[in-house]
Design an enzyme around this catalytic site. Structure first.
Site, PDB file in Angstrom:
ATOM      1  CG  HIS A  79      -1.354   1.089   1.849  1.00 22.01           C
ATOM      2  ND1 HIS A  79      -2.914   1.106   1.331  1.00 22.01           N
ATOM      3  CD2 HIS A  79      -1.743   2.281   1.439  1.00 22.01           C
ATOM      4  CE1 HIS A  79      -3.722   1.809   1.532  1.00 22.01           C
ATOM      5  NE2 HIS A  79      -3.183   2.647   2.016  1.00 22.01           N
ATOM      6  CD  GLU A  80       1.663   3.523   3.964  1.00 15.53           C
ATOM      7  OE1 GLU A  80       1.468   4.743   3.129  1.00 15.53           O
ATOM      8  OE2 GLU A  80       0.803   3.220   4.015  1.00 15.53           O
ATOM      9  CG  HIS A  83       0.311   5.854  -1.033  1.00 14.27           C
ATOM     10  ND1 HIS A  83      -1.047   6.604  -1.658  1.00 14.27           N
ATOM     11  CD2 HIS A  83      -0.397   5.330   0.147  1.00 14.27           C
ATOM     12  CE1 HIS A  83      -2.001   6.602  -1.248  1.00 14.27           C
ATOM     13  NE2 HIS A  83      -1.837   5.581   0.404  1.00 14.27           N
TER      14      HIS A  83
END
Length: 172
Positions: A79-80, A83
């Site tokens: 998820h990170e 980004h």
């Protein structure tokens, strides 16, 4: 405070490497973008991607990683990093969980979920000091983070209602 040991760190870096290889193949990167990794998040936040002066930093919550190891490695780390990849590929003027980020999550073979549902019982809650600011129509309580940003000249904040700049009410 929960510390992360070198074996746990190595597993996170291994996962990041796997995901970066996928992104590098898709976007034909010859040189992988650089970034920092930290395990210093507290409270209920599992992960965070920061951009400061054009440099990317991924931050993770060691307590939530310890308590949710497999899911954390598979999903939160991705998820990170998604980004960061979205930032590197599409630039900074994209929505945090917009279609660009969602496409990177799909590339990683994961559902683009915005929030985790980890049990946060063991997580330390961060209590932030509040500072009173005033505009033309009301008072605002800002956290120490926003207060610091204003005092260091990084940011200014305006009221959403009257559009006036917020001014600190210095308590005597």
């Amino acid at each position: 405070m929960s510390q992360i040991d070198s074996a746990q760190m190595a597993v996170v870096y291994e996962r990041l490497g796997e995901l970066l290889a996928i992104a590098a193949g898709r976007f034909q990167w010859r040189i992988l973008p650089g970034f920092e990794v930290g395990f210093d998040l507290k409270g209920q936040t599992a992960g965070q991607m920061q951009i400061r002066q054009g440099k990317v930093r991924l931050r993770f919550n060691a307590v939530l990683m310890r308590d949710n190891r497999e899911h954390f490695l598979r999903v939160t780390v991705a998820h990170e990093l998604a980004h960061a990849v979205a930032y590197w590929v599409y630039g900074k003027k994209i929505k945090p969980h917009g279609e660009e980020w969602q496409s990177i999550m799909a590339l990683f073979g994961l559902e683009p979920r915005r929030c985790h549902d980890y049990d946060v019982t063991h997580a330390q809650v961060r209590r932030l000091k509040r500072f009173t600011y005033r505009c033309g129509c009301r008072e605002h309580d800002l956290t120490s983070i926003r207060h610091r940003r204003i005092q260091e000249g990084e940011r200014t904040y305006v009221c959403k209602h009257c559009r006036e700049k917020l001014e600190w009410v210095v308590e005597s």
